[in-house]
Design an enzyme around this catalytic site. Structure first.
Site, mmCIF file in Angstrom:
data_model
loop_
_atom_site.group_PDB
_atom_site.id
_atom_site.type_symbol
_atom_site.label_atom_id
_atom_site.label_comp_id
_atom_site.label_asym_id
_atom_site.label_seq_id
_atom_site.Cartn_x
_atom_site.Cartn_y
_atom_site.Cartn_z
ATOM 1 N N CYS A 2 15.103 0.209 -1.678
ATOM 2 C CA CYS A 2 16.154 0.168 -2.666
ATOM 3 C C CYS A 2 17.514 0.121 -1.992
ATOM 4 O O CYS A 2 17.743 0.697 -0.934
ATOM 5 C CB CYS A 2 16.025 1.313 -3.650
ATOM 6 N N ARG A 27 15.836 -4.801 0.528
ATOM 7 C CA ARG A 27 15.418 -3.404 0.477
ATOM 8 C C ARG A 27 14.625 -3.080 -0.790
ATOM 9 O O ARG A 27 14.093 -1.969 -0.926
ATOM 10 C CB ARG A 27 16.642 -2.500 0.528
ATOM 11 N N TRP A 71 13.271 -0.571 -5.625
ATOM 12 C CA TRP A 71 11.869 -0.626 -5.229
ATOM 13 C C TRP A 71 11.252 0.622 -5.852
ATOM 14 O O TRP A 71 11.422 1.733 -5.359
ATOM 15 C CB TRP A 71 11.735 -0.617 -3.701
ATOM 16 N N ASN A 97 18.873 6.208 -4.175
ATOM 17 C CA ASN A 97 17.810 5.721 -3.300
ATOM 18 C C ASN A 97 17.075 6.953 -2.766
ATOM 19 O O ASN A 97 17.718 7.843 -2.215
ATOM 20 C CB ASN A 97 18.440 4.906 -2.158
ATOM 21 N N GLY A 98 15.758 6.978 -2.942
ATOM 22 C CA GLY A 98 14.984 8.108 -2.431
ATOM 23 C C GLY A 98 14.034 8.643 -3.483
ATOM 24 O O GLY A 98 13.732 7.961 -4.472
ATOM 25 N N GLU A 452 -0.961 -7.761 14.536
ATOM 26 C CA GLU A 452 0.332 -8.232 14.030
ATOM 27 C C GLU A 452 0.171 -9.594 13.328
ATOM 28 O O GLU A 452 0.766 -9.831 12.280
ATOM 29 C CB GLU A 452 1.331 -8.315 15.195
ATOM 30 N N LYS A 456 1.131 -10.329 9.426
ATOM 31 C CA LYS A 456 2.031 -11.400 8.980
ATOM 32 C C LYS A 456 1.340 -12.235 7.907
ATOM 33 O O LYS A 456 1.924 -12.566 6.891
ATOM 34 C CB LYS A 456 2.414 -12.344 10.124
ATOM 35 N N GLU A 459 0.899 -10.259 4.535
ATOM 36 C CA GLU A 459 2.091 -9.863 3.786
ATOM 37 C C GLU A 459 2.811 -11.040 3.153
ATOM 38 O O GLU A 459 3.384 -10.887 2.079
ATOM 39 C CB GLU A 459 3.032 -8.976 4.603
ATOM 40 N N HIS A 475 -20.236 -5.157 14.794
ATOM 41 C CA HIS A 475 -20.627 -3.855 14.248
ATOM 42 C C HIS A 475 -20.260 -3.770 12.766
ATOM 43 O O HIS A 475 -19.579 -2.845 12.336
ATOM 44 C CB HIS A 475 -19.951 -2.734 15.047
ATOM 45 N N LYS A 574 11.920 -3.982 2.698
ATOM 46 C CA LYS A 574 12.193 -3.657 4.097
ATOM 47 C C LYS A 574 12.763 -2.252 4.163
ATOM 48 O O LYS A 574 13.256 -1.734 3.181
ATOM 49 C CB LYS A 574 13.229 -4.653 4.619
HETATM 50 N N1 GLU Z 1 12.860 7.037 -6.997
HETATM 51 C C1 GLU Z 1 13.778 6.101 -7.571
HETATM 52 C C2 GLU Z 1 13.077 5.196 -8.582
HETATM 53 O O1 GLU Z 1 11.910 5.038 -8.629
HETATM 54 C C3 GLU Z 1 14.488 5.277 -6.514
HETATM 55 C C4 GLU Z 1 13.576 4.383 -5.766
HETATM 56 C C5 GLU Z 1 14.045 3.868 -4.420
HETATM 57 O O2 GLU Z 1 14.743 4.511 -3.679
HETATM 58 O O3 GLU Z 1 13.636 2.790 -4.050
HETATM 59 O O4 GLU Z 1 13.695 4.618 -9.397
#
Ligand code: GLU
Length: 579
Positions: A2, A27, A71, A97-98, A452, A456, A459, A475, A574
């Site tokens: 985010c 992000r 995100w 964010n968090g 790796e 790639k 993803e 195996h 990211k």
């Molecule tokens: N936890 C918050 C949400 O779900 C923020 C998400 C984040 O930091 O990406 O909206």
């Protein structure tokens, strides 16, 4: 994860915020939103990607505002769960964010006291707590509520009555950008490059009050004097520069990136901890973990130093031996799991080294020594040039610890990579594009190269791709081999060549199509496999670097062939700043 952004100055805030959000989109990109302050608070938020902005968003009035590209961690991506979030009266608005880990308890309490919630997010407790704590000053309200929050946060808040932005940070990145009569706040420096190169990195526990021409940073009630740093990245480093995707641009930057990374470490700048270490623990996630894994093979065989390579997410909650030295590898320098390993090392008096791409990122402030990757900003979610830079650094560490034995070889790295960028991969791409499952196999240090390569592929192409040490595939996974399950293999001359060739014959006997990276003169391999991708380099280090680039290109072209969203693959983001 985010991206958040704030602006206060003399321009209309909404277009600036939306412009910055586009730069922060890597992000997180499941929804976005902005809020501005003029007569009151105006909000626009929407599910989807900020590139598809509707005109209403940029029409919001006001020279102060905050924005978010999400995100989701709590609550599905939707218009309602998109940030910003409001208090009950619509006078205070917040982006975050968090993760607020104790949000459920806080929410129950707030509801019992009459607050009405609109979203399913953890974030929404913040504006409601601010509403309760507000006595005419947003900064003071923020200082009171952060004591109640558990978890990680970078928060920006504005209110109808305060002519400022208030920011708070704990374990999520937040940086201030200082302009002329305008101030910015953002999750990282990329959106700021267009506007200013003067920044201040906030630290855990900081609360800031931001005005166009001034800012005050506090820890509790004590004012902090934080240094303004000048950043060297320029705006053109975050543009596509004529390439169809950032990923392709970043792949093509690798000849320069590898040279910069290798030259960034000299006998003088090599952190002294390396010199007398008897064991090393590398902690990392995703591609960085694979780089650490390659390092393990090389340093153990060259210097005899035992290395453990641990996933950041497993390290914190398990009793894993520290060794004499912990190396944390993180492109962004904000990867929560890797960061917690460095902190665990600090608490136990084990020396720590950070390998990161971002100057002044959080990891650099916790590690005893930092090695910068020098890759420049990486915008594509799939790591390419940062991985090559990590390899460049780690190969140079091995080289320096073994008395510069490979100086001459490493001086060819950029040129060797440039040559493989020209390889024709059409047939291999065609084979991969029609598959639902692909195995990637290798032996020794080529095994993590294949890990790796598989990462790639999965993803960005969304094809299920799995890496195996070639000897392991008998195996169990052999039961999955068929004419519809291609195998990508690296089979270079060396101690394991004969046994690797034998493995490929066994696979071929099951009708499996094989794409092999091998020596250009290997006629036996050429006759056995369906597609031979020829490598001309003879030294192992150059083989590792060039085959990595080939696998990046294979994934890129397969994914474009399938019409995938290259730079922003579904569900990913990211800079993974939550555990
Ligand atoms: N936890 C918050 C949400 O779900 C923020 C998400 C984040 O930091 O990406 O909206």
């Amino acid at each position: 994860m985010c991206g958040i952004v704030g602006y206060i100055g003399y321009r209309q805030a909404a277009p600036v915020l939306l412009d910055c959000l586009k730069q922060l989109e890597y992000r997180g990109y499941d929804s976005y939103g902005v809020a501005t302050r003029s007569d009151g608070i105006s909000i626009y938020k929407k599910k989807g990607n900020v590139s598809n902005i509707l005109p209403d968003a940029s029409a919001l009035q006001g020279i102060c505002g905050i924005g978010h590209t999400r995100w989701a961690t709590h609550g599905i991506p939707s218009d309602i769960n998109a940030h910003p979030h409001l208090d009950c009266k619509g006078r205070i608005v917040v982006v975050h964010n968090g993760i607020i880990e104790n949000y459920a308890v806080l929410k129950r309490d707030l509801i019992s006291r009459g607050h009405t919630f609109r979203s399913e997010t953890d974030t929404e407790v913040i504006p409601h707590l601010l509403e309760d704590a507000y006595e005419g000053n947003l900064l003071e309200a923020m200082s009171r509520i952060v004591e109640k929050l558990e978890g990680s946060y970078a928060i920006l808040a504005i209110s109808e009555d305060d002519n400022c932005i208030v920011a708070a940070r704990n374990q999520s990145p937040l940086v201030l950008g200082i302009g002329d009569n305008e101030l910015f706040a953002a999750s990282d420096i990329t959106p700021l490059l267009e506007y200013t190169n003067r920044v201040i990195y906030l630290e855990d526990g900081d609360i800031a009050e931001i005005h166009p021409d001034t800012h005050m940073i506090y820890q509790g009630s004590i004012i902090q004097d934080r240094q303004v740093q000048e950043i060297q990245w320029t705006p053109d480093t975050v543009q596509k520069g004529g390439f169809a995707h950032f990923m392709l641009k970043e792949i093509y930057e690798q000849p320069d990136v590898i040279n910069r990374a290798i030259h960034s470490l000299t006998p003088q700048s090599l952190p002294s901890f390396f010199r007398d270490t008897r064991s090393i623990t590398v902690v990392a996630c995703g591609s960085s973990y694979h780089a650490g894994f390659i390092f393990r093979y090389l340093i153990e065989s060259t210097c005899g130093i035992p290395v453990r390579v641990e996933l950041g997410s497993e390290y914190k909650y398990n009793s894993i031996p520290f060794g004499d030295l912990i190396i944390g590898i993180s492109q962004s320098g904000e990867t929560a799991d890797t960061l917690s390993a460095i902190k665990k090392g600090n608490c136990n008096n084990v020396p720590t080294i950070a390998i990161t791409n971002v100057l002044n990122s959080t990891i650099t402030r916790h590690a005893d020594a930092t090695i910068l990757m020098q890759a420049g900003p990486e915008i594509s979610v799939a790591a390419t040039k940062s991985f090559i830079a990590q390899l460049g650094i780690l190969l140079q560490v091995v080289n320096l610890l073994s008395g510069n034995a490979c100086d001459a070889i490493l001086s060819h790295a950029g040129f060797a990579i440039k040559k493989v960028l020209q390889l024709e991969l059409g047939e291999a791409v065609h084979l991969c594009s029609s598959a639902n499952h692909i195995f990637f196999v290798g032996r020794g240090s080529f095994y993590p190269v294949m890990m790796e390569g598989a990462l790639k592929m999965k993803e960005i192409s969304y094809i299920h791709a799995e890496a195996y040490a070639a000897g392991e595939i008998k195996h169990g996974p052999f039961s999955l081999l068929s004419s519809e399950t291609p195998v990508v293999a690296i089979c270079m001359p060396g101690p394991a060549y004969a046994v690797m060739l034998g493995n490929l014959k066994e696979m071929k006997a099951r009708g499996t199509p094989i794409i092999a990276i091998g020596s250009k003169d290997d006629t036996e391999l050429y006759e056995l496999v369906d597609v031979l991708i020829p490598l001309e380099v003879e030294h192992l280090y150059l083989q590792i670097l060039t085959s990595t680039v080939i696998l990046q290109l294979l994934a890129y072209h397969t994914a474009t062939n399938l019409g995938r969203e290259i730079d922003k693959p579904r569900n990913l983001a990211k800079s993974v700043t939550v555990e």
